[in-house]
Design an enzyme around this catalytic site. Sequence first.
Site, PDB file in Angstrom:
ATOM      1  CD  GLN A 194     -61.479 -61.935   8.851  1.00  0.00           C
ATOM      2  OE1 GLN A 194     -60.304 -61.786   8.584  1.00  0.00           O
ATOM      3  NE2 GLN A 194     -61.939 -63.020   9.453  1.00  0.00           N
ATOM      4  CB  CYS A 241     -60.962 -60.552  11.767  1.00  0.00           C
ATOM      5  SG  CYS A 241     -60.463 -59.088  12.703  1.00  0.00           S
ATOM      6  CG  ASP A 249     -61.226 -56.214  14.622  1.00  0.00           C
ATOM      7  OD1 ASP A 249     -60.132 -56.777  14.871  1.00  0.00           O
ATOM      8  OD2 ASP A 249     -61.375 -55.423  13.668  1.00  0.00           O
ATOM      9  NE  ARG A 269     -54.976 -56.023   4.862  1.00  0.00           N
ATOM     10  CZ  ARG A 269     -55.047 -56.823   5.924  1.00  0.00           C
ATOM     11  NH1 ARG A 269     -54.117 -56.783   6.859  1.00  0.00           N
ATOM     12  NH2 ARG A 269     -56.041 -57.673   6.058  1.00  0.00           N
ATOM     13  NE  ARG A 271     -59.549 -63.463   5.016  1.00  0.00           N
ATOM     14  CZ  ARG A 271     -58.691 -62.488   5.307  1.00  0.00           C
ATOM     15  NH1 ARG A 271     -58.336 -62.284   6.556  1.00  0.00           N
ATOM     16  NH2 ARG A 271     -58.229 -61.677   4.370  1.00  0.00           N
ATOM     17  CG  HIS A 287     -61.215 -57.223   6.511  1.00  0.00           C
ATOM     18  ND1 HIS A 287     -60.690 -57.729   5.336  1.00  0.00           N
ATOM     19  CD2 HIS A 287     -60.424 -57.720   7.514  1.00  0.00           C
ATOM     20  CE1 HIS A 287     -59.646 -58.483   5.628  1.00  0.00           C
ATOM     21  NE2 HIS A 287     -59.462 -58.500   6.928  1.00  0.00           N
TER      22      HIS A 287
HETATM   23  N1   CP Z   1     -57.692 -60.913   9.592  1.00  0.00           N
HETATM   24  C1   CP Z   1     -56.764 -60.380   8.774  1.00  0.00           C
HETATM   25  O1   CP Z   1     -57.053 -59.770   7.740  1.00  0.00           O
HETATM   26  O2   CP Z   1     -55.480 -60.619   9.175  1.00  0.00           O
HETATM   27  P1   CP Z   1     -54.158 -59.984   8.585  1.00  0.00           P
HETATM   28  O3   CP Z   1     -54.145 -58.536   8.969  1.00  0.00           O
HETATM   29  O4   CP Z   1     -53.052 -60.760   9.236  1.00  0.00           O
HETATM   30  O5   CP Z   1     -54.150 -60.147   7.091  1.00  0.00           O
HETATM   31  N1  NVA Z   2     -59.880 -53.767  12.239  1.00  0.00           N
HETATM   32  C1  NVA Z   2     -58.568 -54.321  12.052  1.00  0.00           C
HETATM   33  C2  NVA Z   2     -58.640 -55.587  11.275  1.00  0.00           C
HETATM   34  C3  NVA Z   2     -57.328 -56.296  11.065  1.00  0.00           C
HETATM   35  C4  NVA Z   2     -57.457 -57.520  10.223  1.00  0.00           C
HETATM   36  C5  NVA Z   2     -57.678 -53.296  11.367  1.00  0.00           C
HETATM   37  O1  NVA Z   2     -58.148 -52.633  10.440  1.00  0.00           O
HETATM   38  O2  NVA Z   2     -56.514 -53.158  11.753  1.00  0.00           O
END
Ligand code: CP
Ligand code: NVA
Length: 311
Positions: free
Chosen positions: A132, A264, A224, A102, A292, A129
């Site tokens: 997700q 998400c 989101d 990530r 997930r 993502h």
């Molecule tokens: N939805 C998601 O990816 O959550 P986190 O940021 O908690 O991993």
């Molecule tokens: N769009 C958000 C998703 C978090 C899971 C971010 O990138 O912070």
Amino acid sequence: MKHFISIHDLSVDEINEIFELSARLKKYLKEGKEHHYLKGKILGMIFTKSSTRTRVSFEVGMYQLGGYSIFLSSNDIQLGRGESIQDTARVLSRYLDGIMIRTFSHKDVIDLAEYGSIPVINGLTDLMHPCQVLADLFTIKEMKGCLKGLKLAYIGDGNNVANSLLHGCAKTGVDISVATPKGFECDSPVIEEAKTDAALSGSSIVLTNNPAEAIKDADAVYTDTWVSMGQESEKQERLKVFKPYQVNEELFSLAKKDALFLHCLPAYRDYEVTEGVIDGPNSVVFDEAENRLHVQKAIMLKLMGDFKDPV
Ligand code: CP
Ligand code: NVA
């Protein structure tokens, strides 16, 4: 499947196989049936951004599959002090069986896959993502029985989640309408890729600045956060721009009566969504979060398993 970086890279058959495997793994877990198909395998998990769901679901998933995982925060590994992604990829490939990452730059994930020799899973970048969205589509399929022909409306920021939803819906035949403010649209190359896939699956893509138009008669409604990780300095401006895009009871009532609400998470109540919607009877956000785990276990099995069809 060598890596899982973008849904656009998957074939429709691969997506269906992942969904089928996810359903089986979910059943096995509920029945208490051991499924140690990744015994002895080790997953490294690089995080340069925060996470609750992604970290815990990958770590728990790996354990349930009989493997092991190592949490690698960029604060603690040399990557955070300037070691290159190329060298990190070469070194980690000597120890691990797979890497989940990530991070901010999507190119870093592509480089990790290119310079390493083990499977790489995209656990979120600024651009996409994909884990997700596969879990989201799996959830919709569970709830509605099918995907093809449904309409999903995404309201809000044209961010990483929205980009992956475009990819995922186009591949699986879901009609998607995305409503964003001007200047916050989805990524142009992603839109083009999704249009190519939609032409093959027969689904439609509508991009608009009008939330009421996008949400009309939708089977699933998605939003989101307005402030993604890394955009904290833009928060005040974003809260103003996105205000008309809040998914509240009035806007949600324009969708179908039995429309699902998805997010998400993490969610910010009374910003992108009101309590009445996210905590209301149509919300499936916690099923989504649970899925997930099941979907990522299937992805790991596909990428890191030694056998074609273990279950
Ligand atoms: N939805 C998601 O990816 O959550 P986190 O940021 O908690 O991993
Ligand atoms: N769009 C958000 C998703 C978090 C899971 C971010 O990138 O912070």
